[in-house]
Design a protein around this motif. Structure first.
Motif, PDB file in Angstrom:
ATOM      1  N   VAL A 232       0.821  -1.345  -0.091  1.00 22.55           N
ATOM      2  CA  VAL A 232       0.026  -0.068  -0.102  1.00 22.55           C
ATOM      3  C   VAL A 232       0.851   1.280   0.016  1.00 22.55           C
ATOM      4  O   VAL A 232       0.684   2.193  -0.854  1.00 22.55           O
ATOM      5  CB  VAL A 232      -0.960  -0.036   1.315  1.00 22.55           C
ATOM      6  CG1 VAL A 232      -1.809   1.303   1.353  1.00 22.55           C
ATOM      7  CG2 VAL A 232      -2.075  -1.217   1.200  1.00 22.55           C
ATOM      8  N   ALA A 275       2.870   3.020  10.761  1.00 23.27           N
ATOM      9  CA  ALA A 275       1.466   3.286  11.012  1.00 23.27           C
ATOM     10  C   ALA A 275       1.283   4.663  10.433  1.00 23.27           C
ATOM     11  O   ALA A 275       0.368   4.932   9.552  1.00 23.27           O
ATOM     12  CB  ALA A 275       1.004   3.202  12.192  1.00 23.27           C
ATOM     13  N   LEU A 278       1.401   4.546   6.574  1.00 23.19           N
ATOM     14  CA  LEU A 278       0.432   3.919   5.892  1.00 23.19           C
ATOM     15  C   LEU A 278      -0.838   4.676   5.972  1.00 23.19           C
ATOM     16  O   LEU A 278      -1.770   5.214   4.935  1.00 23.19           O
ATOM     17  CB  LEU A 278      -0.081   2.515   6.821  1.00 23.19           C
ATOM     18  CG  LEU A 278      -0.869   1.456   6.456  1.00 23.19           C
ATOM     19  CD1 LEU A 278      -0.083   1.104   5.046  1.00 23.19           C
ATOM     20  CD2 LEU A 278      -1.011   0.256   7.243  1.00 23.19           C
ATOM     21  N   VAL A 279      -1.305   5.319   7.019  1.00 20.74           N
ATOM     22  CA  VAL A 279      -2.296   6.506   7.177  1.00 20.74           C
ATOM     23  C   VAL A 279      -2.157   7.612   6.276  1.00 20.74           C
ATOM     24  O   VAL A 279      -2.823   7.946   5.304  1.00 20.74           O
ATOM     25  CB  VAL A 279      -2.709   6.812   8.672  1.00 20.74           C
ATOM     26  CG1 VAL A 279      -3.834   7.865   8.599  1.00 20.74           C
ATOM     27  CG2 VAL A 279      -2.843   5.996   9.457  1.00 20.74           C
ATOM     28  N   VAL A 282      -2.174   6.857   2.377  1.00 23.42           N
ATOM     29  CA  VAL A 282      -3.571   6.493   1.888  1.00 23.42           C
ATOM     30  C   VAL A 282      -4.224   7.853   1.650  1.00 23.42           C
ATOM     31  O   VAL A 282      -5.135   8.097   0.932  1.00 23.42           O
ATOM     32  CB  VAL A 282      -4.200   5.579   2.859  1.00 23.42           C
ATOM     33  CG1 VAL A 282      -5.836   5.252   2.456  1.00 23.42           C
ATOM     34  CG2 VAL A 282      -3.446   4.004   2.629  1.00 23.42           C
TER      35      VAL A 282
END
Lengths: 309, 292
Positions: A232, A275, A278-279, A282
């Motif tokens: 991702v 983390a 990732l946030v 996205v």
């Protein structure tokens, strides 16, 4: 001594990068083409590692090609079975089923002590060979991993450009349209899941052979989530994205180890960074870091919005 | 004796799983968001409660649980505010799931830094002391778990069916845009939903921490069992998810006593996997209809 230490650190980074890159591409096939968020690739990767452990320890074979083929067959078979399942379920249902499979497989492997060695794992795995030549030096391991990574990359590029790849992309975009056009989704989905499982398991063989150890704890849900994070953060459906994600993950650990923190704190800080990435990725770059390369779409064009004469 | 122990353990653990599933269900059924950070938030609640209760200041058990519920409610509120913000920007369900995954990893890491990796448990011997009833080895904790799960479930189902808040929640679940259009105060209604989820998850995690040990990394198991029960039962049904989670609580003791203790944990996930693959629309067809 310092040179030796640096070589060791860099060889670890290189191996981790190359192996994670292969698994990330494998996972990207499922996420990018089948649009199914798989959480079970860590289990497939682990199956490959234990295939090598069992075959090498029992004296059946320690040839990376032989073990890789056996692991790929096993991984592919399991993945194909899951592909049949994915035809019946999708979205959240598939995520939960994939999660359940990951938990089931690692739990089952852990309890199957004659294969996995239980809590201790399989230690002291024999040095692997390739066509009778011992793979003992760091350079040899990196060469083997690079061959696997380059082969995977070439295959991924070929697949994307091939007629089969175009059908796969169509399946991801609109399976119903594909069915209307007379193409069966079953064959495509089973194919892409099978290829993905084969690659993940083959990478697991090299991973266990390099470390000389295979432990079920290495392939738990944390790794599964890390693999999803690699894909991702890098960018789904993109081989370059997988490379970016794998590079980021492979370099993060040694960089953090320079901070002289305890192992637990280092792991927690590393997870915190993943983390946040990732946030952040996205939210800001929905197509992953690979989107940064597409500068034309990030920077508004001069005169954009002006009416054409 | 084995049968009595199996039933007692099944009812106790099943009640805890059912309570956890109820909290996950109300979030999932109302918003449609797969909030994977649910388990990590539950463990955060447990960690706060056990730390407050066992620290030098020694906050009483009830007080520490209430403070933990408040903290879990706050983080749930923040997480869902982020999901909705991202959702309005056009992110799909898969992207929201990944964000939730990021929040779960981040919260887990913060817990590792704050509480350490050590195994934690409540040490209250009076609660776990066994008082057999007709040969069934129930402890006070068993009764608390069963009573709390049954009580909260009855209250939530009643509130959803009979109160204005319940009508609004069901309205938001079936058509959020229309609900907003007819004047439903979405934020206020959803606050109640987050509060119910925080109560269920924190109570379940605290009970689990009293029945066994927990670490800051155990959130995945909590959310996985809850999600399996809710999703396998079918979206839209509360009773289905609750009962399925209760049944999952029986799988482990039944396997431990009659087949193999070693394979009990694998059996739970194996059965769940088969269930999901065999009944993709959920156990209750009616539930699947409601969920559409």
């Amino acid at each position: 001594m310092i040179v030796f230490g640096l070589t060791l650190v860099y060889s670890d980074i290189a191996m981790q990068l190359l192996i994670y890159f292969v698994v990330a591409i494998a996972l990207n096939f499922v996420i990018g083409y089948a649009r199914a968020l798989s959480i079970h690739h860590a289990a497939l990767f682990g199956m490959g590692a234990f295939t090598y452990a069992v075959m090498a320890q029992r004296g059946w074979s320690n040839d990376l090609i032989v073990c890789g083929l056996v692991a790929a067959l096993l991984g592919g078979l399991v993945s194909v079975i899951l592909a049949f399942g994915s035809l019946r379920i999708s979205g959240d249902y598939f995520i939960v089923a994939s999660f359940a499979f990951q938990a089931f497989a690692i739990n089952a492997l852990f309890n199957w002590t004659s294969v996995s060695g239980g809590a201790n794992g399989d230690y002291g795995l024999p040095t692997p060979t390739v066509l009778g030549l011992a793979v003992s030096s760091t350079f040899a391991y990196i060469t083997a991993a690079a061959v696997l990574a380059i082969t995977t990359l070439v295959f991924a590029i070929w697949l994307r450009r091939s007629p089969y790849g175009r059908l796969l992309r169509a399946m991801g975009d609109s399976p119903s349209a594909l069915l209307t056009a007379g193409f069966g989704v079953l064959r495509l989905k089973v194919g892409v899941f099978g290829i993905s499982g084969m690659l993940a398991a083959a990478a697991g063989v090299l991973y266990a052979a390099y470390l000389g150890v295979a432990q079920t704890g290495t392939f738990d849900v944390s790794l599964a989530i890390l693999l999803v994070a690699i894909v991702v953060i890098g960018g789904t459906g993109s081989a370059v994205g997988s490379l970016l994600g794998a590079t980021l993950i492979a370099f993060a650990q040694p960089l953090l180890s320079n901070l002289n923190l305890s192992a637990t704190t280092t792991a927690a800080v590393q997870q915190l960074i993943f983390a946040a990435l990732l946030v952040g990725v996205v939210a800001v770059l929905p197509r992953g870091l690979v989107q940064l390369g597409d500068v034309r779409k990030l920077v508004p064009r001069r005169g954009a919005g002006a009416t054409e004469p | 004796m084995a049968l009595q122990v199996t039933i007692t353990q099944g009812l106790t653990f099943g009640s805890v799983y059912a309570l956890s599933a109820l909290g996950f269900a109300i979030l999932y059924n109302t918003t449609g968001i797969f909030h994977i950070a649910y388990g990590t938030f539950a463990i955060l609640g447990f960690m706060l409660a056990v730390t407050l209760n066992t620290s030098e200041s020694a906050v009483p058990l009830i007080g520490s649980v209430l403070l933990a519920i408040a903290a879990v409610f706050a983080v749930t509120l923040i997480a869902f505010a982020l999901y909705h913000r991202l959702s309005r920007r056009g992110l799909d369900r898969l992207a929201i799931f990944v964000v939730s995954l990021g929040i779960a990893i981040g919260t887990g890491a913060l817990m590792q830094l704050g509480f350490g990796p050590a195994i934690r448990t409540f040490n209250i011997p009076s609660l776990v002391r066994v008082h057999p009833v007709a040969g069934f080895p129930f402890s006070a904790l068993s009764w608390i778990a069963i009573g709390l799960a049954a009580g909260i479930f009855a209250l939530v189902v009643w509130a959803l069916r009979r109160t204005r808040w319940g009508y609004r929640v069901r309205g938001i679940a079936s058509n959020p845009e229309l609900s907003e259009l007819v004047g439903t105060r979405i934020g206020l209604t959803m606050t109640g939903v987050y509060a119910v989820a925080a109560v269920c998850s924190t109570c379940a995690a605290v009970l689990l921490g009293m029945l066994s040990t927990q670490t800051s990394a155990d959130g995945t198991n909590v959310v996985l069992l809850a999600a399996i029960a809710v999703i396998a039962a079918g979206r839209g049904t509360y009773a289905g998810g609750f009962l399925l989670a209760l049944a999952l609580g029986f799988v482990q003791p039944v396997f431990s006593f009659y087949i193999s203790e070693t394979w009990a944990a694998s059996a739970v996930f194996g059965i769940a996997l088969v269930l999901l693959l065999m009944r993709p629309a959920g156990l209750s067809r009616a539930a699947a209809e409601v969920g559409r």
